[in-house]
Design an enzyme around this catalytic site. Structure first.
Site, PDB file in Angstrom:
ATOM      1  N   ARG A 164    -147.729 -32.462 -59.549  1.00 16.82           N
ATOM      2  CA  ARG A 164    -147.351 -33.370 -60.639  1.00 16.82           C
ATOM      3  C   ARG A 164    -145.852 -33.271 -60.921  1.00 16.82           C
ATOM      4  O   ARG A 164    -145.192 -34.277 -61.200  1.00 16.82           O
ATOM      5  CB  ARG A 164    -148.168 -33.064 -61.898  1.00 16.82           C
ATOM      6  CG  ARG A 164    -147.970 -34.082 -63.008  1.00 16.82           C
ATOM      7  CD  ARG A 164    -148.910 -33.890 -64.166  1.00 16.82           C
ATOM      8  NE  ARG A 164    -148.679 -32.623 -64.861  1.00 16.82           N
ATOM      9  CZ  ARG A 164    -149.452 -32.160 -65.839  1.00 16.82           C
ATOM     10  NH1 ARG A 164    -150.524 -32.831 -66.215  1.00 16.82           N
ATOM     11  NH2 ARG A 164    -149.172 -31.013 -66.422  1.00 16.82           N
TER      12      ARG A 164
ATOM     13  N   HIS B 112    -124.320 -39.533 -60.900  1.00 16.13           N
ATOM     14  CA  HIS B 112    -123.887 -39.302 -59.528  1.00 16.13           C
ATOM     15  C   HIS B 112    -122.844 -38.207 -59.354  1.00 16.13           C
ATOM     16  O   HIS B 112    -122.735 -37.633 -58.290  1.00 16.13           O
ATOM     17  CB  HIS B 112    -123.403 -40.616 -58.890  1.00 16.13           C
ATOM     18  CG  HIS B 112    -124.555 -41.511 -58.564  1.00 16.13           C
ATOM     19  ND1 HIS B 112    -124.889 -42.593 -59.348  1.00 16.13           N
ATOM     20  CD2 HIS B 112    -125.491 -41.443 -57.597  1.00 16.13           C
ATOM     21  CE1 HIS B 112    -125.975 -43.163 -58.848  1.00 16.13           C
ATOM     22  NE2 HIS B 112    -126.355 -42.485 -57.794  1.00 16.13           N
TER      23      HIS B 112
ATOM     24  N   LYS C 173    -144.066 -36.449 -66.632  1.00 13.23           N
ATOM     25  CA  LYS C 173    -143.894 -35.408 -67.661  1.00 13.23           C
ATOM     26  C   LYS C 173    -142.387 -35.180 -67.799  1.00 13.23           C
ATOM     27  O   LYS C 173    -141.819 -34.251 -67.214  1.00 13.23           O
ATOM     28  CB  LYS C 173    -144.646 -34.140 -67.238  1.00 13.23           C
ATOM     29  CG  LYS C 173    -145.047 -33.249 -68.398  1.00 13.23           C
ATOM     30  CD  LYS C 173    -146.177 -32.319 -67.997  1.00 13.23           C
ATOM     31  CE  LYS C 173    -146.309 -31.150 -68.934  1.00 13.23           C
ATOM     32  NZ  LYS C 173    -146.590 -31.482 -70.322  1.00 13.23           N
TER      33      LYS C 173
ATOM     34  N   GLU D  65    -154.041 -40.712 -75.674  1.00  8.76           N
ATOM     35  CA  GLU D  65    -154.215 -39.255 -75.613  1.00  8.76           C
ATOM     36  C   GLU D  65    -153.635 -38.655 -76.879  1.00  8.76           C
ATOM     37  O   GLU D  65    -153.215 -39.385 -77.779  1.00  8.76           O
ATOM     38  CB  GLU D  65    -153.506 -38.694 -74.383  1.00  8.76           C
ATOM     39  CG  GLU D  65    -152.011 -38.998 -74.388  1.00  8.76           C
ATOM     40  CD  GLU D  65    -151.241 -38.404 -73.219  1.00  8.76           C
ATOM     41  OE1 GLU D  65    -151.774 -37.533 -72.519  1.00  8.76           O
ATOM     42  OE2 GLU D  65    -150.078 -38.822 -73.039  1.00  8.76           O
TER      43      GLU D  65
END
Ligand code: PXG
Length: 289
Positions: free
Chosen positions: A52, A105, A151, A184
């Protein structure tokens, strides 16, 4: 001895574990993280957590300068440096030091941090009697803005929902998505039981694909309990027979009140208790490995 934190290849004392004020993780929330548990010296669901983390990094075009195998070693090394066997491990990858502008960058490269520490659970009493939650006014990120499956280091809307919960006198809040469906909680996935079926919203409704969620889905299927991913309205929460939350921090915790309404009998239900027991048994098996 002070707690040891791993930063970019070095273990340092907690007091010296610092990042630059030019780090884009701090300046812009530009980075990703994982929260992982170790039980009896073994990282729980290590591969799933690392996978993940790499997916989150890829989604924000951040290249992690270590292999998953190297990061697994980093976690074990940090646990060993602190003599931890049962702990919480936080991996953080930031875009690194940059200039005072959005363009990443000219950053020399990402920073990688590993913290192992103890984590505060909800009070033991709530695992036995259940927890009260509210539904928050703050919604989950729109998936086309920033996918909730990432996440990322930006948890601002979850934090605002958590504050709303605390101010309402409960420890957790259910977050809805942009269409008003259940997504959630602020750091946990949500499940309900209705007519013997275990139901949880699919990730496409705005939730993180929780590792504990996946473990519980497998445990339910393994126990022949009907288990489905289904879109849920707030109404479905109110009429549920049972409700519980899953997460690395919380593990599995029953919910017995939502927005002041008792869920089911107002006590943790039988399917919740069965899955909670199966989860504890699994974790104890991990302990015996
Ligand atoms: N949803 C969100 C938004 C999360 O942040 C979960 C669900 C549960 O996923 P896992 O993979 O843990 O089952 C999370 C997990 C913390 C902390 O420090 C946060 C999480 C996990 C552990 C600790 O607040 N988030």
């Amino acid at each position: 001895m002070s707690l040891q934190v791993w930063i970019d290849g070095k273990l340092v004392n907690k007091e010296d574990a610092k990042v630059s004020v030019y780090d884009h993780g701090l300046l812009y929330g530009d980075g990703v993280f994982e929260g992982i548990r170790a039980y009896s010296g073994k990282i729980f669901e290590c591969k799933a957590h690392l996978s993940r983390l790499y997916d989150s990094a890829k989604a924000i075009r951040l290249s992690i300068p270590y292999t998953p195998e190297e990061l697994e070693k980093v976690i074990y090394q940090t646990m060993a440096a602190n003599n931890f066997k049962d702990c919480y491990c936080r991996l953080v990858v930031t875009r690194g030091v940059g200039s005072l502008g959005l363009d990443p960058h000219n950053s020399p490269g990402p920073s990688v941090i590993c913290i192992c520490d103890l984590i505060r659970l909800y009070p033991a009493e709530m695992y036995e009697n259940g927890m009260a939650v509210i539904t928050a006014s703050v919604i989950r990120n729109h998936p086309n803005a920033l996918s909730p499956r990432i996440k990322s280091l930006n948890y601002l809307n979850n934090i605002l929902a958590k504050m709303e919960a605390i101010e309402a006198g409960v420890p957790e809040a259910v977050m809805l998505n942009h269409s008003g469906f259940v997504a959630e909680c602020t750091a946990d996935n949500i499940f309900i039981v209705r007519h013997g079926e275990v139901l949880t919203p699919p990730a496409s409704e705005g939730s993180l694909e929780g590792i504990t969620r996946g473990v519980i889905m497998n445990l339910a299927r393994g126990s022949m309990i009907p288990m489905h991913e289904r879109r849920l309205e707030r109404h479905d929460l109110y009429i549920a027979d049972e409700c519980f939350l899953t997460g690395t921090g919380a593990e599995v915790i029953p919910v017995t009140k939502i927005d002041g309404r008792p869920i089911g009998t107002g006590k943790p239900g039988p399917i919740t208790l069965k899955l909670l027991g199966a989860f504890h048994k699994l974790v104890r098996l991990v302990e015996q490995d």
